[in-house]
Design an enzyme around this catalytic site. Structure first.
Site, PDB file in Angstrom:
ATOM      1  N   HIS A 237       0.863  -1.184   0.000  1.00 41.46           N
ATOM      2  CA  HIS A 237       0.000   0.000   0.000  1.00 41.46           C
ATOM      3  C   HIS A 237       0.893   1.225   0.000  1.00 41.46           C
ATOM      4  CE1 HIS A 237      -1.450   3.335   2.670  1.00 41.46           C
ATOM      5  NE2 HIS A 237      -2.396   3.350   1.754  1.00 41.46           N
TER       6      HIS A 237
ATOM      7  N   TYR B 244       0.352   9.118  -1.110  1.00 44.79           N
ATOM      8  CA  TYR B 244       1.030  10.406  -0.938  1.00 44.79           C
ATOM      9  C   TYR B 244       0.065  11.504  -1.336  1.00 44.79           C
ATOM     10  CZ  TYR B 244       5.128   7.695  -0.031  1.00 44.79           C
ATOM     11  OH  TYR B 244       5.995   6.797   0.551  1.00 44.79           O
TER      12      TYR B 244
ATOM     13  N   SER C  95     -13.975   4.415  -5.652  1.00 51.30           N
ATOM     14  CA  SER C  95     -12.566   4.777  -5.502  1.00 51.30           C
ATOM     15  C   SER C  95     -12.123   4.675  -4.044  1.00 51.30           C
ATOM     16  CB  SER C  95     -12.332   6.193  -6.034  1.00 51.30           C
ATOM     17  OG  SER C  95     -12.541   6.234  -7.431  1.00 51.30           O
TER      18      SER C  95
END
Length: 361
Positions: A166, A169, A324
């Site tokens: 995973h 940023y 998402s």
């Protein structure tokens, strides 16, 4: 809308039009840091704005995460069956902004691989303000304009001997009621193996440390400790994986210095992880090892739904795009009542490390 850009993605004609409108030549655009031709899809921000505001941190961050997305997706596709490519889903948000979600599902190497970019703006919801204040951010005003840009990826491999990775940023800006702008970065990269191969974990941590050390020798130990503490499934009293780095509210230096550090970390994802995929993707495995992988994925799901800040922020944001936000969840996972691995097994060895994080380098 599902789209797939072949080869260079956006054509030179698009770039020429943008350059002409902005007074730049096509060569200026293509040789600048604002070249969008290799991205998985067209950026969220209009190309004319990307050219005009190329030195604005909002633009710089969007360009970085779009490039990281494209580089990582193509590196993963190189490890997958040639017929299996990322589905590219470019979406917009009525309240402002949008994103590009790239997913491979039910591949030979990757059961689910998701790499999501979001670039959103609007008014910060009260619940999101409350979360930030709980983390020490003193925000003044009832309706706060915000901008957030980030990349988030979770890779669930098919083979139990390939670890899950995973990374996330992000950059955040908030404008307070008197016009004062606050900004900060956050993110990290962490590894979740199903079977412990210490050589692999040392490689992963060494690569992240190298990225951190380019900027400050104190970053890696600080952010490694933060990662171990953050990814704790406290109701299980075990970590989600073997850690990595994690940081939030990163604003201790100039904006440009902070950005350069985040860039180094994001660019370390491929060299830290892809060699582990290459090494193990064809390893033989048993049905019992597959069952253990599914059980560990269940713990992964527990963390993401109960504790993860990104999930909570996404769900509290108006116009939240659930597909998402929940992209990180695996296709298959498993829960068994009171499951515990037998003493002396590889599964027990991993469990012991998850309950007692260690220094890897």
């Amino acid at each position: 809308m599902l789209v797939r850009f072949a080869g260079l993605g956006l054509g030179a004609a698009t770039l020429t039009t943008v350059a002409a409108a902005s007074g730049n030549t096509n060569a200026d655009v293509l040789t600048s840091s604002n070249d969008v031709s290799s991205f998985m899809a067209e950026p969220v921000t209009p190309l004319s704005t990307l050219v005009k505001d190329k030195d604005d941190m909002k633009v710089k961050m969007e360009m970085l995460i779009m490039k990281i997305q494209a580089d990582f997706c193509r590196a993963l596709e190189n490890e997958e069956d040639p017929s299996k490519k990322f589905i590219v889903d470019r979406w917009t948000r009525a309240e402002g902004g949008g994103g590009v979600t790239c997913v491979i599902q039910n591949g030979k190497t990757f059961e689910k691989a998701g790499v999501n970019v979001s670039v959103v703006h609007g008014i910060l919801p009260v619940d999101a303000v409350r979360q930030m204040k709980a983390r020490g951010k003193e925000l003044i005003g009832k309706e706060l304009p915000f901008f957030a840009a980030g990349i988030s990826s979770v890779i669930h491999p098919s083979n139990p001997h390939v670890p899950t990775v995973h990374f996330n940023y992000r950059y955040f800006e908030v404008t307070q009621e008197k016009g004062e702008k606050m900004w900060w970065f956050g993110g990290g990269t962490d590894l979740t193996p199903y079977y412990l191969v210490e050589e692999d974990v040392r490689h992963f941590h060494s690569t992240l440390k190298k990225a951190c050390d380019q900027h400050d020798a104190g970053y890696y130990p600080k952010f490694k400790k933060w990662c171990d503490e953050y990814f704790l499934v406290s109701h299980r009293n075990e970590c989600r994986g073997v850690g990595g780095i994690f940081f939030d509210d990163f604003e201790m230096h100039s904006q440009e210095d902070c950005f350069k550090f985040v860039k180094s970390c994001a660019e370390s994802v491929i060299p830290s992880y892809v060699p582990l995929v290459k090494k193990h993707r064809n390893d033989p495995y048993t049905s019992a090892e597959r069952d253990w992988q599914l059980l560990r994925r269940g713990r992964y799901v527990e963390f993401n739904l109960v504790y993860d800040r990104g999930t909570k922020f996404g769900l509290h944001t108006p116009g939240a795009r659930i597909e998402s936000i929940l992209m990180s969840l695996p296709v298959h996972a498993k829960w068994e009542y009171m499951h515990s691995p037998s003493d002396g097994t590889p599964e027990a060895k991993l469990t012991e490390i998850l309950k007692n994080p260690k220094e890897w380098i």
